[in-house]
Design a protein around this motif. Structure first.
Motif, PDB file in Angstrom:
ATOM      1  N   ASP A 167       0.803  -1.226   0.000  1.00 37.69           N
ATOM      2  CA  ASP A 167       0.000   0.000   0.000  1.00 37.69           C
ATOM      3  C   ASP A 167       0.835   1.274   0.000  1.00 37.69           C
ATOM      4  O   ASP A 167       0.280   2.372  -0.150  1.00 37.69           O
ATOM      5  N   LYS A 168       2.173   1.172   0.117  1.00 35.60           N
ATOM      6  CA  LYS A 168       3.021   2.366   0.048  1.00 35.60           C
ATOM      7  C   LYS A 168       3.819   2.425  -1.254  1.00 35.60           C
ATOM      8  O   LYS A 168       4.169   3.513  -1.712  1.00 35.60           O
ATOM      9  N   THR A 169       4.120   1.274  -1.846  1.00 35.44           N
ATOM     10  CA  THR A 169       4.975   1.269  -3.047  1.00 35.44           C
ATOM     11  C   THR A 169       4.264   0.762  -4.289  1.00 35.44           C
ATOM     12  O   THR A 169       4.828   0.816  -5.385  1.00 35.44           O
ATOM     13  N   ASP A 208       8.337   8.486  -0.059  1.00 37.85           N
ATOM     14  CA  ASP A 208       8.240   8.255  -1.501  1.00 37.85           C
ATOM     15  C   ASP A 208       9.187   7.157  -1.990  1.00 37.85           C
ATOM     16  O   ASP A 208       9.413   7.026  -3.198  1.00 37.85           O
ATOM     17  N   LEU A 209       9.707   6.369  -1.085  1.00 36.92           N
ATOM     18  CA  LEU A 209      10.637   5.311  -1.477  1.00 36.92           C
ATOM     19  C   LEU A 209       9.947   4.258  -2.335  1.00 36.92           C
ATOM     20  O   LEU A 209       8.758   3.973  -2.180  1.00 36.92           O
ATOM     21  N   LYS A 210      10.732   3.655  -3.240  1.00 33.65           N
ATOM     22  CA  LYS A 210      10.255   2.527  -4.050  1.00 33.65           C
ATOM     23  C   LYS A 210      10.797   1.230  -3.462  1.00 33.65           C
ATOM     24  O   LYS A 210      11.716   1.235  -2.648  1.00 33.65           O
ATOM     25  N   ASP A 231      17.584   0.088  -7.308  1.00 33.54           N
ATOM     26  CA  ASP A 231      16.877   1.000  -6.391  1.00 33.54           C
ATOM     27  C   ASP A 231      17.228   0.712  -4.925  1.00 33.54           C
ATOM     28  O   ASP A 231      16.364   0.735  -4.038  1.00 33.54           O
ATOM     29  N   LYS A 232      18.498   0.427  -4.684  1.00 35.44           N
ATOM     30  CA  LYS A 232      18.965   0.169  -3.318  1.00 35.44           C
ATOM     31  C   LYS A 232      18.790   1.425  -2.471  1.00 35.44           C
ATOM     32  O   LYS A 232      19.139   2.526  -2.888  1.00 35.44           O
ATOM     33  N   TYR A 290      16.929   7.569   0.218  1.00 35.05           N
ATOM     34  CA  TYR A 290      16.525   7.630  -1.183  1.00 35.05           C
ATOM     35  C   TYR A 290      16.868   6.307  -1.855  1.00 35.05           C
ATOM     36  O   TYR A 290      17.729   5.549  -1.395  1.00 35.05           O
ATOM     37  N   ASN A 291      16.191   6.043  -2.993  1.00 38.96           N
ATOM     38  CA  ASN A 291      16.592   4.926  -3.858  1.00 38.96           C
ATOM     39  C   ASN A 291      17.705   5.428  -4.770  1.00 38.96           C
ATOM     40  O   ASN A 291      17.469   5.809  -5.915  1.00 38.96           O
ATOM     41  N   ILE A 292      18.928   5.402  -4.270  1.00 38.62           N
ATOM     42  CA  ILE A 292      20.014   6.065  -5.005  1.00 38.62           C
ATOM     43  C   ILE A 292      21.085   5.104  -5.503  1.00 38.62           C
ATOM     44  O   ILE A 292      21.907   5.483  -6.334  1.00 38.62           O
TER      45      ILE A 292
END
Length: 751
Positions: free
Chosen positions: A484-486, A541-543, A574-575, A599-601
């Protein structure tokens, strides 16, 4: 008349001689161990038969004079056959040669269905209860890493960081009896709840396994399977005592009566803790070189702790088709810090309840369900009066605690509901499908943007196991899930196995998946680390992190010799990692010097190879070992991943002698780990040293009583007394305190 009388007398004598009966007695025994073998089938020309009892004793009676073929057969031994001539009663002992094969263990983790280890299409590594007994480790982590070179671990006050093939705790899923082991702090696994003496076997599936198990199974799955109820009644007591107050105790009781069976266990662990070095780095030295570089500390890398777990399992067979089960457990642990180091301790409490069942259908098909609730609590405990300060996004809160007070740092609840069906479509096709709903709830005052947060995951999966030919097996599966978040994700998997003579080849492609944790989404925490006051933030907003995994392996097995090689690639996208962002004006006014946000950086990959071997030097001496190479790299920053050894190896030389219902086992084992790389928060690079540890362990098993078995263990850990004694705060290669002696006792009663 005289002649007639003589003829009659000769007939009587001859009849008496030919009608005389004899007996054949003796013992059937194991040629190697000299122990008697019960329930062996003994017969003469299929006319006169018996079975051995009372330590291999047999008796054949009422046998006429003559020549016969004596045969003996029993499961697990070569058949005995020999011609004998019987003209008097005699004693004849028979030695049987054990067959040169071992029963292949059954595994379930790779496919979710039962296979013999040699026939499972998904590569699975197994650690048996004999392996566990041979290693005689302090804890589960030490045992696993001491047997499998591809597994490593480090410990902290929060728990254990278990790594598989270069990926750590965030990407390793741990199961207990096939169910997700939840509860822990910061993603660390709290394995104090499990006593190694209660483990039947451990199954390891390397690589992405999210198709069957959902989130977190990117590096692999470790399934710890405990001992089941066997027989009508059993009681077991197992103890291990080592240096530095290291003590663990397991008491278990099982019963089975009619349709009801159950198991009760009490698991207790404690250790006194120790220092490796009484000095630490002086944080003030960087700004003033006139100060000493090292200062005295009371902190310990391994602290005193006490923990216990009480669990109760019950199973009831409603009828021949339906069975129901319930599992309850209560766990407490207190971690004690030296008074002069810090004036508070940590307290952990886990409560779990599970309810499930299975309904058997025709053709070995079945439906099963489970409903699990797990509540893990983490407190700060105050044995002394103490003034505490908490900083939130809106306020600074000061509190005074008194002896006996506790502050709840976090309260985690996991609720998991599962339904699964397995259907044998025909003798070449098996279909599995299931659904899972998982709810996560977190309460953490002063550590989140809001005190209470939650997340939900809904998923469906299907898997088809196909036998395409006598030599070729295929397993294909897909999981579709919604977080429900991603949002929506799908994780496919394809595994193939080809068997040719003494070779077995396997190939796997699979996707891995890991949803962001609630702390990664909602974290807010201020802390002074590495000489700088920092603010750490989550990101809503993380994936999800995802991976592509490829592996190819070949295994060769001939008689008792076995070796195998596995080559793999695990590519992660997307670590999630921290990124430095500008500090706001309001935060800067409060003293924040640096702000970090999730972040997914990063992208990362691990590529490597695992090799293992096992062969008997001779009938009583077995040598086995493994070697692993892994290149684990953060592709975004072009550096090694933190805390990973590129080279790892394990080895074990095991000698066994059996006699008179006794068994002596002596093991010389060891592990090697190369150096580990670490990138610090201030971007400094550091390393943990390479090391190797050797252990000598022994056990004596005594089975001379009908209902009792006793095993005595003793050994020397860290034979060559290696200690990583760098100053406190360093990245240690190992926390082993040096050469120590341990002893243990296991007593088992069953009937």
């Amino acid at each position: 008349m005289h002649k007639i009388f003589c003829m009659l007398l000769m007939q009587v004598v001859c009849f008496s001689a030919f009608s005389q009966k004899f007996s054949l007695n003796g013992k059937v025994y194991n040629k190697n161990t000299k122990e008697g073998i019960d329930f062996a089938y003994v017969y003469l020309d299929s006319l006169n038969t018996t079975t051995t009892q009372n330590s291999g004793q047999y008796s054949l009676t009422n046998i006429a004079k003559g020549k016969y073929r004596l045969c003996v057969s029993v499961l697990g031994y070569e058949k005995f056959s020999q011609e004998i001539e019987l003209n008097a009663s005699k004693n004849f002992n028979i030695g049987l040669q054990p067959k040169s094969f071992t029963i292949s263990p059954i595994v379930v983790t790779g496919t979710g269905t039962h296979y013999k280890i040699d026939n499972v299409p998904v590569q699975t590594e197994i650690i048996t209860k004999q392996d566990i007994a041979d290693i005689s480790g302090r804890n589960v982590e030490e045992i696993i890493s001491g047997i499998s070179s591809s597994i490593d671990y480090t410990t902290s006050t929060m728990g254990s960081n278990i790594k598989i093939n270069g990926l750590g705790k965030d990407y390793v899923l741990i199961l207990l009896n096939g169910k997700r082991l939840t509860g822990g702090v910061g993603g660390y696994a709290d394995l104090n709840r499990i006593n190694s003496a209660d483990i039947e076997q451990i199954e390891v599936v390397k690589g992405a396994s999210s198709t069957l198990y959902g989130s977190d199974a990117i590096a692999g799955v470790i399934n710890i399977i405990t001992k089941k109820v066997k027989g009508k009644l059993s009681a077991n007591s197992s103890s291990r005592l080592g240096a530095y107050g290291d003590f663990k105790q397991l008491n278990s009781f099982t019963f089975s009566k009619g349709k009801l069976s159950g198991k009760t266990t009490f698991n207790y662990k404690q250790k006194a803790g120790y220092q490796l070095n009484s000095m630490k780095f002086n944080n003030k030295w960087e700004s003033n070189h006139d100060l000493p570089f090292l200062v005295h500390t009371y902190y310990k890398p391994v602290n005193k702790s006490k923990a216990y777990t009480i669990s109760q399992f019950l199973e009831y067979e409603v009828n021949q088709k339906l069975s129901l089960n319930m599992d309850l457990s209560w766990y407490e642990k207190t971690l004690y810090f030296p008074f002069r180091a810090q004036m508070h301790n940590y307290y952990y409490n886990n409560r779990a309840i599970s309810f499930g069942g299975q309904y058997k259908l025709k053709n070995k098909n079945f439906l099963s369900f489970n409903f699990d609730v797990n509540n893990y609590l983490y407190y700060t405990e105050y044995p002394y009066k103490y003034n505490e300060t908490y900083i939130t996004s809106t306020d600074v809160i000061k509190k005074t605690y008194y002896p006996g007070d506790r502050f709840k740092n976090s309260d985690v609840v996991n609720v998991i509901s599962q339904v699964k069906g397995v259907f044998n479509i025909n003798n070449k096709n098996k279909l599995s499908f299931g659904t899972e709903i998982r709810g996560e709830y977190l309460e953490a005052r002063y550590r989140l943007t809001t005190p209470k947060v939650n997340a939900y995951t809904y998923s469906l999966y299907v898997q088809d196991e196909m036998k395409l030919s006598k030599k070729l097996d295929l397993v294909a599966g897909l999981r579709a899930l919604y977080h429900d978040k991603t949002g929506f994700s799908a994780t496919p998997k394809l595994s193939m196995m080809y068997k040719e003579s003494k070779f077995t080849h396997r190939f796997t492609y699979s996707n891995g998946f890991k949803s962001p944790t609630l702390k990664e989404l909602y974290y807010y925490y201020e802390s002074n680390r590495m000489g700088m006051y920092r603010l750490y933030l989550g990101n809503e907003d993380l994936k999800a992190q995802k991976s592509h995994y490829f592996s190819i392996s070949s295994e060769f097995k001939a008689n008792k010799f076995k070796t195998g090689l596995n080559i793999y690639l695990n590519r992660i996208y997307d670590k999630i990692d921290y990124k430095i962002i500008p500090t706001t004006y309001d935060h800067a006014r409060r003293g924040i010097e640096e702000t970090k946000k999730r972040y997914n950086i990063d992208d990362a990959r691990t590529i490597g190879a695992d090799w293992h071997f096992s062969f008997p030097v001779f009938s009583q001496l077995l040598f086995n070992g493994s070697y692993s190479y892994v290149s684990a790299k953060n592709l975004t920053q072009d550096i090694r991943l933190n805390g990973i050894s590129e080279h790892s190896a394990t080895w074990k030389l095991s000698w066994t002698e059996r006699w008179n219902k006794k068994k002596l086992n002596i093991n010389l084992s060891g592990i090697y780990k190369s150096d580990r790389f670490y990138l610090e928060e201030d971007l400094e690079r550091s390393y943990a040293d390479a090391y190797q540890l050797w252990k000598l362990s022994s056990s004596l098993s005594i089975n001379k009583w009908e209902n009792f078995k006793i095993r005595i263990t003793a050994g020397i850990d860290n034979l060559f007394d290696y200690v990583d004694d760098r100053p406190y705060g360093s990245h240690y290669g190992t926390l082993n305190p040096g050469r120590t002696i341990f002893v243990g006792l296991n007593v088992n009663f069953s009937k």
